[in-house]
Write a protein that holds these residues in place. Structure first.
Motif, PDB file in Angstrom:
ATOM      1  N   ASP A 376       0.799  -1.209   0.000  1.00 18.00           N
ATOM      2  CA  ASP A 376       0.000   0.000   0.000  1.00 18.00           C
ATOM      3  C   ASP A 376       0.835   1.263   0.000  1.00 18.00           C
TER       4      ASP A 376
ATOM      5  N   PHE B  13      -6.397   6.026   2.444  1.00 18.47           N
ATOM      6  CA  PHE B  13      -5.007   6.126   2.903  1.00 18.47           C
ATOM      7  C   PHE B  13      -5.069   6.834   4.240  1.00 18.47           C
ATOM      8  N   ALA B  18      -9.421   8.216  -0.699  1.00 13.77           N
ATOM      9  CA  ALA B  18      -8.941   8.551  -2.042  1.00 13.77           C
ATOM     10  C   ALA B  18      -9.938   8.124  -3.114  1.00 13.77           C
ATOM     11  N   ASN B  38      -6.106  17.343 -10.082  1.00 11.67           N
ATOM     12  CA  ASN B  38      -5.035  16.691  -9.313  1.00 11.67           C
ATOM     13  C   ASN B  38      -5.579  16.154  -7.994  1.00 11.67           C
ATOM     14  N   GLY B  39      -5.177  14.934  -7.670  1.00 12.40           N
ATOM     15  CA  GLY B  39      -5.575  14.364  -6.386  1.00 12.40           C
ATOM     16  C   GLY B  39      -7.007  13.866  -6.347  1.00 12.40           C
ATOM     17  N   SER B  43      -5.432   7.989 -10.396  1.00 12.54           N
ATOM     18  CA  SER B  43      -4.343   7.002 -10.377  1.00 12.54           C
ATOM     19  C   SER B  43      -4.611   5.919  -9.345  1.00 12.54           C
ATOM     20  N   GLU B 160      -2.757   9.577 -17.809  1.00 14.28           N
ATOM     21  CA  GLU B 160      -2.183  10.834 -18.278  1.00 14.28           C
ATOM     22  C   GLU B 160      -0.971  10.636 -19.180  1.00 14.28           C
TER      23      GLU B 160
END
Ligand SMILES: Nc1ncnc2c1ncn2[C@@H]1O[C@H](COP(=O)(O)OP(=O)(O)OP(=O)(O)O)[C@@H](O)[C@H]1O
Ligand SMILES: [Mg+2]
Lengths: 381, 311
Positions: A376, B13, B18, B38-39, B43, B160
């Motif tokens: 992780d 996380f 997320a 972004n963020g 991903s 991306e």
């Protein structure tokens, strides 16, 4: 499984594509060991001072002393028994050799037990002279057996042995005595450098994480364990090359006697190589950067090598530390090599080999577990 | 056949969520866009889809294979183009593609064939023997793609792939995505470039703070805001234009600035054009040009979140 090989080959390719790879992973570790080996063998050429106490004072005991004196490596001083401790501790002699009362009688009656050797400089020194004596006594006992208690026959064969065989024996013995303790210490260094080398190679994984190719490998149908296995293969090959090179140069080029057959030394060191690889992977599984791996490595390798007798004989250390050394793989490795040098067979040290391999297995398992657990936090993004 | 099926996917996380309870289905043959700032969690979603990191809740299946339980079968069908270029600088372009393709079980002459095919596809066949350290950013990006397609995956995930490259390379990449798609690949494409997603994607999810806040075709997404009317006003001194003042005008929902252009989005039913023009003239800001447009995805995002995609 095939993928583990594909990964291993790729690691080797990436590592040795650059000339610096060969330098860092092969030449430097090998050179370090060789320098230390050469350094120690110089020390070895200094003769050994032996204090001899002749409690028997017979023809045969004097013969024994003469034969020791004949060897250029030894300088004999005849001393009294009550002087022994004083001389040894004040460093005027390196070790003492006590010929027991009844030596001649025992030889002729085929009853000879061992001859005592005392030293505070550790087994390295005593081993050296012990080896010499063992050979001498083996011969003299053979003569005694052949003469079957007949003094006349014994004398005849013995004088023949002195004049005819002595040249041959001396040659053998001299070869035998070159730098004994020495090699044992160089092997200590070698053990340390194997560990350092393995951590350096293991840190390849970290750099792989950094350049993201690890990400891509893991997104292919390759499990963590296969990836780890691939690394073990690659590391193993590198360590194997290091070990072979060092042994060849030590025995063939520097002509230092290791007192045990090539293949035996190889087996033990390769087992230890596995431990080192496991250790390296363990460090990597806890670290996020190459420098962290190296720092952790330095923090652990040098002290543990000291404790386990890589730099000086383990008998120098207090009891408690010697006990602690049982938890260090280096101690088992050095002990196994020492036993082999003393003439034990490889079967006699299987317990040592099992212990060494268990260390390796434990390290591998913790590393694999840790890799999985930390999946992780690996910084993929 | 659903190529991707995600249900109730949640990833935390620590305290940060997320990815938040995401449901997503992608049909075979689509180019599916994941659009978000972004963020946003793009991903992270992709890492989970490729089985790289574990999820906290939910399920993901690729071509019917569970990414958790049938990890290998699922992964075999995926080709990933990571956001950060993942290639070996010490291996040639050819060796790079060959290594990664061989992890999928390709060997021998088939392997060689596929590697050249992939290199040709991204236009690097001539550079097969060169090392990536000599490549431009765009060439590295293209090699990054070649490494993902040599094993002919059914699903290609591109995170991306056009960040930080020249327009020409970017165009090349967009064209190759279309070509891959026409050859039968399903593509997942993430970006925060509106224009790219508009150009190539058949369906789009807009993601913010780990949640899908809107989903559909371009047209569907734009219809969310067909009640919006956008006025583009080109002015001389944009610094004197006050966003808050404009927002006070009845019907104005949001305002964007782009160089000397002011975009004012208003509710369609309310005719406030005169009031907007009045604001500029009253404050002595001279108008050079004025026009009215249909909204783009940028406006959709702005309307949905109150923020812009890129700052
Ligand atoms: N390994 C991690 N540990 C902790 N937080 C993480 C980790 N990976 C991602 N995050 C956080 O999760 C959130 C989503 O990140 P993610 O990379 O998925 O966003 P993104 O949409 O891909 O953004 P970008 O457009 O910048 O690539 C971010 O706030 C990020 O900081
Ligand atoms: Mg991202």
């Amino acid at each position: 499984m095939k993928n583990a090989l594909v990964i291993a080959l790729n690691i080797l390719k990436v590592t040795f594509r650059k000339k610096s790879g060969i330098l860092i992973y092969i030449l430097v570790p090998v050179a370090c060991v060789l320098v230390s080996a050469a350094m120690y063998s110089n020390v070895a050429s200094k003769p050994l001072y032996i204090g001899v106490v002749d409690k028997d004072n017979t023809e045969l005991s004097r013969e024994l002393i003469t034969s020791v004196e004949k060897n250029k490596k030894f300088i004999v001083k005849i001393i009294d028994e009550d002087e022994v401790n004083n001389m040894v501790t004040s460093n005027r002699i390196d070790c003492s050799l006590i010929i027991p009362k009844g030596y001649e009688h025992d030889v002729l009656n085929k009853e000879l037990k061992e001859i005592q050797i005392k030293s505070i400089k550790g087994e390295d020194i005593t081993l050296w002279i012990q080896n010499y004596l063992n050979l001498y006594i083996r011969n003299i006992m053979d003569i005694s057996n052949a003469s079957n208690g007949d003094r006349e026959v014994f004398n005849k064969i013995y004088s023949g042995y002195k004049s005819d065989n002595l040249k041959l024996e001396v040659k053998e013995l001299e070869d035998f005595s070159v730098g004994k303790g020495i090699v044992s210490q160089s092997i200590g260094f070698f053990v340390m450098f194997i560990m350092i080398g393995a951590t350096t190679t293991a840190s390849l994984i970290v750099s792989e994480k950094r350049n993201r190719t690890y990400y891509r490998i893991c997104s292919a149908p390759v499990s963590d364990k296969i990836y780890l296995l691939g690394n073990v293969f690659a590391n193993f090959i590198i360590v194997f090359i290091q070990i072979i090179l060092v042994i060849i140069v030590i025995t063939r080029v520097l002509k230092i006697n290791t007192f045990l057959p090539f293949h035996q030394l190889m087996v033990i060191l390769v087992c230890f190589g596995l431990v080192s690889i496991g250790f390296g992977l363990l460090l990597v599984s806890f670290s996020d950067s190459t420098s962290q791996v190296n720092n952790l490595g330095n923090l652990i390798i040098t002290p543990s090598c000291m404790l386990s007798g890589c730099f000086w004989p383990i008998s120098f250390m207090p009891e408690i530390m010697r006990k602690f050394a049982n938890f260090l793989p280096q101690k088992w490795t050095l002990e196994a090599i020492e036993k082999l040098q003393m003439g034990y067979k490889i079967e006699d040290i299987r317990y040592h080999i099992i212990v060494i391999l268990s260390f390796a297995l434990t390290f591998f398992m913790i590393a694999a577990f840790n890799f999985n657990r930390r999946r992780d936090t690996k910084n993929f993004v | 056949m659903k190529v991707v099926k995600i249900e109730g996917l949640t990833k935390r996380f620590g305290d940060l969520v997320a990815v938040d309870n995401v449901k997503l289905e992608i049909e075979s043959g689509e180019i599916y866009g994941l659009l978000g700032p972004n963020g946003a969690g793009k991903s992270t979603m992709i890492n989970i889809m490729c089985g790289l990191i574990p999820m906290n809740k939910g399920s993901v299946s690729i071509l019917g294979y569970s990414i958790e339980k049938q990890n290998k079968d699922a992964k075999k069908n995926i080709g990933i183009v990571p956001q950060d270029i993942a290639i070996y600088e010490d291996l040639t372009a050819y060796e790079n593609v060959k290594f990664f393709a061989s992890l999928y079980g390709l060997r021998g002459s088939l392997l060689r064939e596929r590697v050249y095919e992939a290199l040709e596809f991204v236009g690097l066949k001539e550079n097969a023997k060169s090392f990536p350290s000599k490549f431009s950013g765009g060439m590295k990006r293209r090699l990054n793609i070649a490494c993902a397609i040599a094993h002919r995956p059914k699903l290609i995930i591109m995170d991306e792939p056009t960040v930080g490259i020249d327009p020409q390379s970017r165009n090349h990449i967009l064209q190759s995505v279309k070509k891959l798609n026409s050859m039968g690949c399903t593509v997942v494409y993430t970006s925060h470039y509106m224009e790219e997603v508009e150009e190539i994607c058949s369906r789009i999810s807009i993601i913010d703070h780990g949640k899908i806040i809107a989903e559909g075709t371009k047209e569907e997404l734009k219809s969310i805001i067909t009640d919006t009317n956008t006025v583009l006003i080109t002015v001389n001194s944009i610094s004197t234009v006050k966003e808050e003042e404009l927002k006070k005008i009845k019907g104005v929902k949001s305002v964007e600035f782009d160089e000397d252009l002011v975009k004012v989005n208003s509710i369609k039913e309310i005719n406030n054009l005169d009031k907007i023009i009045l604001y500029f003239t009253e404050n002595g800001i001279s108008i050079r040009n004025i026009e009215s447009t249909t909204p783009d995805l940028e406006t959709v995002f702005l309307t949905l979140t109150g923020r812009k995609l890129r700052d």
